[in-house]
Scaffold this motif. Structure first.
Motif, PDB file in Angstrom:
ATOM      1  N   LEU A 289      65.021  10.412  72.442  1.00 24.89           N
ATOM      2  CA  LEU A 289      66.362   9.863  72.686  1.00 24.89           C
ATOM      3  C   LEU A 289      66.574   8.490  72.057  1.00 24.89           C
ATOM      4  O   LEU A 289      67.456   8.310  71.222  1.00 24.89           O
ATOM      5  N   LEU A 290      65.770   7.519  72.452  1.00 27.33           N
ATOM      6  CA  LEU A 290      66.068   6.125  72.101  1.00 27.33           C
ATOM      7  C   LEU A 290      65.998   5.862  70.607  1.00 27.33           C
ATOM      8  O   LEU A 290      66.821   5.102  70.074  1.00 27.33           O
ATOM      9  N   THR A 291      65.041   6.454  69.914  1.00 30.15           N
ATOM     10  CA  THR A 291      64.911   6.206  68.478  1.00 30.15           C
ATOM     11  C   THR A 291      66.108   6.744  67.685  1.00 30.15           C
ATOM     12  O   THR A 291      66.279   6.390  66.519  1.00 30.15           O
ATOM     13  N   LYS A 292      66.935   7.576  68.314  1.00 31.43           N
ATOM     14  CA  LYS A 292      68.092   8.153  67.642  1.00 31.43           C
ATOM     15  C   LYS A 292      69.385   7.381  67.928  1.00 31.43           C
ATOM     16  O   LYS A 292      70.454   7.755  67.457  1.00 31.43           O
ATOM     17  N   GLY A 293      69.277   6.305  68.704  1.00 32.62           N
ATOM     18  CA  GLY A 293      70.369   5.359  68.839  1.00 32.62           C
ATOM     19  C   GLY A 293      71.556   5.782  69.670  1.00 32.62           C
ATOM     20  O   GLY A 293      72.705   5.649  69.219  1.00 32.62           O
ATOM     21  N   PRO A 294      71.367   6.237  70.917  1.00 34.62           N
ATOM     22  CA  PRO A 294      72.524   6.636  71.723  1.00 34.62           C
ATOM     23  C   PRO A 294      73.350   5.445  72.197  1.00 34.62           C
ATOM     24  O   PRO A 294      72.809   4.390  72.537  1.00 34.62           O
ATOM     25  N   ASP A 295      74.675   5.632  72.205  1.00 34.28           N
ATOM     26  CA  ASP A 295      75.590   4.643  72.772  1.00 34.28           C
ATOM     27  C   ASP A 295      75.983   5.007  74.198  1.00 34.28           C
ATOM     28  O   ASP A 295      76.133   4.141  75.055  1.00 34.28           O
ATOM     29  N   LEU A 296      76.183   6.296  74.440  1.00 24.57           N
ATOM     30  CA  LEU A 296      76.540   6.806  75.760  1.00 24.57           C
ATOM     31  C   LEU A 296      75.587   7.952  76.079  1.00 24.57           C
ATOM     32  O   LEU A 296      75.484   8.906  75.305  1.00 24.57           O
ATOM     33  N   VAL A 297      74.898   7.859  77.219  1.00 23.77           N
ATOM     34  CA  VAL A 297      73.912   8.873  77.599  1.00 23.77           C
ATOM     35  C   VAL A 297      74.396   9.616  78.840  1.00 23.77           C
ATOM     36  O   VAL A 297      74.737   8.998  79.856  1.00 23.77           O
ATOM     37  N   PHE A 298      74.414  10.938  78.751  1.00 21.70           N
ATOM     38  CA  PHE A 298      74.660  11.788  79.908  1.00 21.70           C
ATOM     39  C   PHE A 298      73.300  12.186  80.474  1.00 21.70           C
ATOM     40  O   PHE A 298      72.515  12.857  79.801  1.00 21.70           O
ATOM     41  N   LEU A 299      73.020  11.744  81.697  1.00 26.03           N
ATOM     42  CA  LEU A 299      71.709  11.898  82.313  1.00 26.03           C
ATOM     43  C   LEU A 299      71.769  12.993  83.372  1.00 26.03           C
ATOM     44  O   LEU A 299      72.502  12.869  84.359  1.00 26.03           O
TER      45      LEU A 299
ATOM     46  N   GLY B 282      74.323  10.812  73.703  1.00 21.28           N
ATOM     47  CA  GLY B 282      72.999  11.349  73.991  1.00 21.28           C
ATOM     48  C   GLY B 282      73.028  12.194  75.252  1.00 21.28           C
ATOM     49  O   GLY B 282      73.623  11.794  76.256  1.00 21.28           O
ATOM     50  N   TYR B 283      72.408  13.356  75.198  1.00 26.15           N
ATOM     51  CA  TYR B 283      72.340  14.250  76.355  1.00 26.15           C
ATOM     52  C   TYR B 283      70.870  14.414  76.732  1.00 26.15           C
ATOM     53  O   TYR B 283      70.075  14.972  75.976  1.00 26.15           O
ATOM     54  N   PHE B 284      70.525  13.929  77.926  1.00 26.72           N
ATOM     55  CA  PHE B 284      69.125  13.861  78.352  1.00 26.72           C
ATOM     56  C   PHE B 284      68.996  14.579  79.683  1.00 26.72           C
ATOM     57  O   PHE B 284      69.540  14.125  80.695  1.00 26.72           O
ATOM     58  N   GLY B 285      68.315  15.722  79.685  1.00 24.84           N
ATOM     59  CA  GLY B 285      68.213  16.481  80.916  1.00 24.84           C
ATOM     60  C   GLY B 285      67.399  17.737  80.747  1.00 24.84           C
ATOM     61  O   GLY B 285      66.455  17.792  79.950  1.00 24.84           O
ATOM     62  N   GLY B 286      67.787  18.780  81.518  1.00 25.83           N
ATOM     63  CA  GLY B 286      67.051  20.023  81.524  1.00 25.83           C
ATOM     64  C   GLY B 286      67.807  21.158  80.870  1.00 25.83           C
ATOM     65  O   GLY B 286      68.653  20.957  79.997  1.00 25.83           O
ATOM     66  N   SER B 287      67.530  22.374  81.323  1.00 21.47           N
ATOM     67  CA  SER B 287      68.045  23.567  80.648  1.00 21.47           C
ATOM     68  C   SER B 287      69.556  23.701  80.732  1.00 21.47           C
ATOM     69  O   SER B 287      70.181  24.271  79.835  1.00 21.47           O
ATOM     70  N   ILE B 288      70.175  23.194  81.797  1.00 23.55           N
ATOM     71  CA  ILE B 288      71.628  23.291  81.903  1.00 23.55           C
ATOM     72  C   ILE B 288      72.288  22.444  80.819  1.00 23.55           C
ATOM     73  O   ILE B 288      73.256  22.860  80.183  1.00 23.55           O
ATOM     74  N   THR B 289      71.748  21.264  80.575  1.00 20.39           N
ATOM     75  CA  THR B 289      72.283  20.425  79.499  1.00 20.39           C
ATOM     76  C   THR B 289      71.914  20.994  78.132  1.00 20.39           C
ATOM     77  O   THR B 289      72.682  20.884  77.174  1.00 20.39           O
ATOM     78  N   GLU B 290      70.766  21.647  78.050  1.00 18.81           N
ATOM     79  CA  GLU B 290      70.377  22.279  76.790  1.00 18.81           C
ATOM     80  C   GLU B 290      71.311  23.447  76.456  1.00 18.81           C
ATOM     81  O   GLU B 290      71.545  23.740  75.285  1.00 18.81           O
ATOM     82  N   GLY B 291      71.834  24.107  77.493  1.00 17.11           N
ATOM     83  CA  GLY B 291      72.797  25.181  77.261  1.00 17.11           C
ATOM     84  C   GLY B 291      72.320  26.562  77.630  1.00 17.11           C
ATOM     85  O   GLY B 291      72.927  27.564  77.217  1.00 17.11           O
ATOM     86  N   ALA B 292      71.261  26.673  78.438  1.00 20.51           N
ATOM     87  CA  ALA B 292      70.768  27.983  78.845  1.00 20.51           C
ATOM     88  C   ALA B 292      71.855  28.747  79.603  1.00 20.51           C
ATOM     89  O   ALA B 292      72.533  28.189  80.473  1.00 20.51           O
ATOM     90  N   GLY B 293      72.029  30.000  79.250  1.00 16.80           N
ATOM     91  CA  GLY B 293      73.034  30.836  79.894  1.00 16.80           C
ATOM     92  C   GLY B 293      74.318  30.973  79.121  1.00 16.80           C
ATOM     93  O   GLY B 293      75.091  31.919  79.345  1.00 16.80           O
ATOM     94  N   ALA B 294      74.588  30.057  78.199  1.00 15.67           N
ATOM     95  CA  ALA B 294      75.806  30.130  77.383  1.00 15.67           C
ATOM     96  C   ALA B 294      75.688  31.254  76.367  1.00 15.67           C
ATOM     97  O   ALA B 294      74.597  31.529  75.849  1.00 15.67           O
TER      98      ALA B 294
END
Length: 360
Positions: A77-87, A18-30
């Motif tokens: 996030l939680l309803t999709k069942g993450p095992d490892l979350v990058f915050l 699971g990736y939980f954060g803002g635009s950098i984690t979303e991939g803005a700029g790539a």
């Protein structure tokens, strides 16, 4: 380190990232969706553990921090069942008081562990050109300090990807545009640095860790914050208590891809009212080029004007939070919302579009 994740990768052969954060984690700029650190880290897991089924949850939203995060965590996030979350909220929580970041971040962690006590977390600490300039002048990166405090208290590993990016910028002559598109969002070369830093640290941790026979429940310390918002939730406008509307109606269209529908009014004087039970409330609404202002009253009190337009709306519409009530006496409260005659000078209209109410 990350023993439960290693168990899932090696023995269970299934792991949900699971990736939980803002635009950098979303991939803005790539340049492409596959070029951001999130996609590249997921691909690293798949390459390193080819026998494991790796699934990714993209739960990052640009321009938002942990204030919205603690409300949308369950849905996104939680309803999709993450095992490892990058915050990753350090950059978007910039400017927020230290104590509030602790409260919001700790709420997110406690809700995650309540949902899945076997889940694990890695804190990702990003940076920007302005943050590095501030640090060079002797300032403090308050949000990074807050997330490191939480990481130490909950024994969560943290990876600072911001420092390697900064060092690369220095080696390249000091221009942040070498590795970012706008001194905030990495370009492909910047995301490569973020990815290398994360995957090398993960490889080190996994290499030093024995694969357990069974996963272990998280042993949680006493909370750092005396008050947490563990009941923070999103309430769909169609499910509000005592909803009464004049001019507002439900629109069954996506709100900027972030929420499946929204409650909309377009003319000054359009109103709706509802009740909620809790102590704080806000909107998850659309900031748009034709958005106007609203006047909100709680329990018949003072009028509070709010604007759903800012200068970013000239380039694109987006979803974001706006809070109108904080730390009320816990109980049932009545809210009235009215579209104002006023609006931002550059706005093209008076429209108000609200996906849901944020309540705690």
């Amino acid at each position: 380190m990350l023993e439960n994740t290693l168990y899932r990768l090696v023995r269970n052969k299934k792991c949900v990232l699971g990736y939980f954060g803002g635009s950098i984690t979303e991939g803005a700029g790539a340049s492409t969706p596959a070029s951001c650190y999130r996609a590249l880290v997921t691909e690293w897991f798949r390459s390193r553990y080819p026998d494991a089924e790796i699934r990714e949850i993209q739960a990052a939203i640009g321009g938002t921090g942990s204030d919205l995060g603690m409300y949308r965590e369950e849905t996104d996030l939680l309803t999709k069942g993450p095992d490892l979350v990058f915050l990753e909220f350090a950059v978007n929580d910039g400017g927020v008081p230290y104590e509030r970041i602790l409260r919001q971040g700790e709420t997110i962690l406690k809700k995650l562990y309540a949902h899945n006590p076997y889940a694990e977390v890695v804190t990702i600490l990003t940076t920007t050109g302005s943050v590095c300039e501030m640090l060079e002048k002797g300032g403090e990166y308050i949000s990074r300090s807050a997330y490191l405090t939480l990481s130490h208290h909950y024994r969560i590993p943290a990876i600072d990807v911001g420092n390697p990016l900064h060092y690369a910028v220095i080696r390249a002559g000091g221009d942040f545009h070498t590795y970012t598109t706008d001194t905030v969002h990495p370009n492909d070369a910047g995301y490569a640095i973020y990815t290398k830093t994360i995957t090398e640290q993960l490889a080190k941790w996994f290499g030093e860790t024995a694969v357990p026979d069974m996963p272990a429940k998280a042993v949680l310390p006493e909370p750092l914050c005396p008050v947490l918002d563990l009941d923070a939730r999103m309430i769909d406008c169609g499910a509000l208590d005592n909803l009464r509307a004049d001019g507002f109606s439900l629109v069954e269209e996506s709100m900027c891809g972030r929420y499946p529908r929204y409650f909309a009014g377009t003319h000054p004087g359009d109103t709706f009212s509802f009740t909620f039970t809790g102590k704080s409330a806000g909107f998850y609404w659309m900031l748009a080029k034709d958005a106007g202002d609203v006047i909100v009253t709680v329990d018949g009190g003072a009028e509070k004007p709010l604007c759903a337009w800012d200068h970013y709306c000239k380039a694109f519409n987006r979803a974001g939070p706006c809070f109108f009530a904080h730390d009320l006496p816990h109980g049932t409260h009545t809210v009235t919302v009215k579209i104002s005659d006023d609006k931002a000078e550059e706005s093209e209209g008076h429209a108000i579009r609200i996906g849901c109410i944020l309540v705690s």
